[in-house]
Design an enzyme around this catalytic site. Structure first.
Site, mmCIF file in Angstrom:
data_model
loop_
_atom_site.group_PDB
_atom_site.id
_atom_site.type_symbol
_atom_site.label_atom_id
_atom_site.label_comp_id
_atom_site.label_asym_id
_atom_site.label_seq_id
_atom_site.Cartn_x
_atom_site.Cartn_y
_atom_site.Cartn_z
ATOM 1 N N HIS A 115 -2.566 4.948 6.752
ATOM 2 C CA HIS A 115 -1.226 5.512 6.874
ATOM 3 C C HIS A 115 -1.273 7.003 6.523
ATOM 4 O O HIS A 115 -2.125 7.442 5.744
ATOM 5 C CB HIS A 115 -0.249 4.832 5.916
ATOM 6 C CG HIS A 115 -0.184 3.346 6.041
ATOM 7 N ND1 HIS A 115 0.170 2.706 7.199
ATOM 8 C CD2 HIS A 115 -0.418 2.362 5.134
ATOM 9 C CE1 HIS A 115 0.156 1.392 7.002
ATOM 10 N NE2 HIS A 115 -0.203 1.160 5.753
ATOM 11 N N CYS B 66 0.821 -1.213 0.000
ATOM 12 C CA CYS B 66 0.000 0.000 0.000
ATOM 13 C C CYS B 66 0.855 1.263 0.000
ATOM 14 O O CYS B 66 0.642 2.176 -0.812
ATOM 15 C CB CYS B 66 -0.946 -0.005 1.194
ATOM 16 S SG CYS B 66 -0.142 -0.381 2.773
#
Length: 352
Positions: free
Chosen positions: A226, A146
Site C-alpha cells: 500500500h 496493516c
C-alpha cells in the site's frame, strides 16, 4: 496460562499469508513455543509447514482426513491443538475468526484476531506503540489491519512529540495478495472506496479515540504494498528536522530516501530481499524522508505499507501482553525487534 519462566505455548489457526509469517516469527522468540498450526489446505501451503518441522493439525476431523490422504502428517484436530496451548493466534480469512471465538471462549484459551474482524469481537484493538499496557492480562485482543497499524504508528509518534492536531490521509491500496493475484484482483482500472471516511480512520480511533483522523482509499492494480499520502495539521509551526526527529523516535518507522534509489515500492521490496528478510518482509513503515515537506504548521509526507508483514511484530507483542510475561511495552517491542531484525536496514539508504 504458562507458568512463570516457561515459554508461552502458541497455536496458530490458519497457515495463510499472515499465519505462516506469525508462525515463523513465534519460532524466533526465546520466550515462546510454537505448538502447531491448524489449517484446511491439502496443497503446497501446508507442505511448506511440514518441511519446516511445524506440527500440523486439521481444522476438523474431515479436514484432517483429507490432509492425511494428501500425504501430510497430521497430529490431530484444532481442539487438540488448543488443549495444549496458552494462546491461539487466529489467522483464518476475514469473518471466519469471529466464528471461531465461541470455541476459544468455551475452551478458556486466550486469543488474538486480526483486522479483518470488527473491534467488537474482542472489545480491544491493539498497536504496540500506542496501547500495549491496556492489553496486559486480557483474554483477547485484535491486532488491527496493516493500514490501520501504519496510521496509528505514525500519528501516535507525532502525538507523543506534541505535534499532532489533525490528520487527513489518502490510501492507495493494493488489489490483492501477491500469492493469489492469478485468481483475482483488478486490471486497467481504479476502484474508489465508496465511503468517506474510509474504514481505516475510524479503525485507528478504536485504538486511540483521541486521534482526529480522516481517510480516503482507492484500490489500485498492483499487489506489492500500500502507499499512503498524508496531510497533517500540526499544533505549531516547526521545521522539517523536528518532524524527522519525531518519526525517528519510533523503532518501527524507517525513513528512506528516494535519492538512494528507493523511489518506488518494488525497489523497497527488493531491498528487503537483499537483506535476507524472510518473505521479503518489510515490518516497518517505510517513510520517504526526502519527500517530506513542512510549510508552517502543515506537514506532508508519504510512506509504504507491506500488507503482509507490518502486523507481524504487533502480533508478537500482543502475545506477550495477553500472557503478561512482559509488562513493559517498550521492552517487548525491543525484544521483538531484535528477534525479527527490525531496524537493521543499511544506513546508506535510510535516515537513521
Amino acid at each position: 496460562m504458562s507458568i512463570k519462566g516457561k515459554k508461552t505455548r502458541i497455536a496458530v489457526n490458519g497457515y495463510g499469508v499472515i499465519g505462516k509469517r506469525v508462525a515463523d516469527a513465534v519460532m524466533l522468540q526465546d520466550d515462546m513455543e510454537l505448538v502447531g498450526v491448524a489449517d484446511i489446505a491439502t496443497d503446497w501451503r501446508t507442505s511448506a509447514a511440514g518441511a519446516k518441522g511445524i506440527t500440523l493439525f486439521g481444522a476438523t476431523l474431515d479436514h484432517a482426513a483429507a490432509m492425511r490422504e494428501a500425504g501430510h502428517e497430521i497430529a490431530g484436530v484444532l481442539d487438540d491443538l488448543l488443549a495444549v496451548s496458552d494462546i491461539v493466534v487466529d489467522c483464518t480469512p476475514k469473518r471466519i475468526a469471529a466464528q471461531n471465538v465461541p470455541r476459544y471462549r468455551e475452551q478458556g484459551i486466550k486469543f488474538i484476531v486480526h483486522g479483518g474482524e470488527k473491534h467488537e469481537v474482542t472489545g480491544h484493538s491493539f498497536v504496540a506503540d500506542a496501547n500495549y499496557a491496556s492489553a496486559i492480562g486480557r483474554d483477547s485482543t485484535r491486532v488491527v489491519s496493516c493500514n490501520t497499524t501504519s496510521i496509528v504508528r505514525t500519528l501516535s509518534t507525532l502525538k507523543r512529540a506534541g505535534l499532532l492536531k489533525k490528520a487527513r490521509g489518502t490510501l492507495l491500496r493494493r488489489a490483492t495478495d501477491p500469492w493469489e493475484s492469478h485468481l483475482g484482483g483488478i486490471m486497467n482500472t481504479l476502484v474508489p472506496e465508496a465511503d468517506i471516511p474510509s474504514h481505516q480512520g475510524p479503525d485507528a480511533q478504536s485504538v486511540d479515540p483521541d486521534l482526529d483522523v480522516v481517510t480516503m482509499a482507492v484500490k489500485v492494480p498492483e499487489t506489492l504494498a500500500h502507499l499512503h499520502y498524508w496531510t497533517v495539521q500540526l499544533n505549531r509551526a516547526v521545521d522539517k528536522e523536528e518532524v524527522l526527529q519525531a518519526f525517528a523516535a519510533s523503532s518501527r518507522i524507517v525513513m528512506i530516501d528516494a535519492g538512494a534509489g528507493l523511489g518506488a515500492l518494488n525497489s523497497v521490496k527488493e531491498l528487503m530481499a537483499d537483506m535476507g528478510r524472510p518473505h521479503d518482509n518489510l515490518y516497518e513503515v517505510a517513510l520517504w524522508a526526502d519527500m517530506l515537506k513542512v510549510q508552517g504548521d502543515e506537514l506532508f509526507y508519504a510512506y509504504m505499507v507491506d500488507n503482509q508483514a507490518i502486523v507481524i511484530p504487533e502480533t508478537i507483542d500482543a502475545i506477550r501482553a495477553l500472557s503478561g510475561t512482559v509488562r513493559d511495552g517498550a521492552a517487548s517491542i525491543k525484544k521483538t525487534n531484535k528477534a525479527l531484525g527490525v531496524g537493521d536496514l543499511p544506513r546508506q539508504v535510510t535516515r537513521q
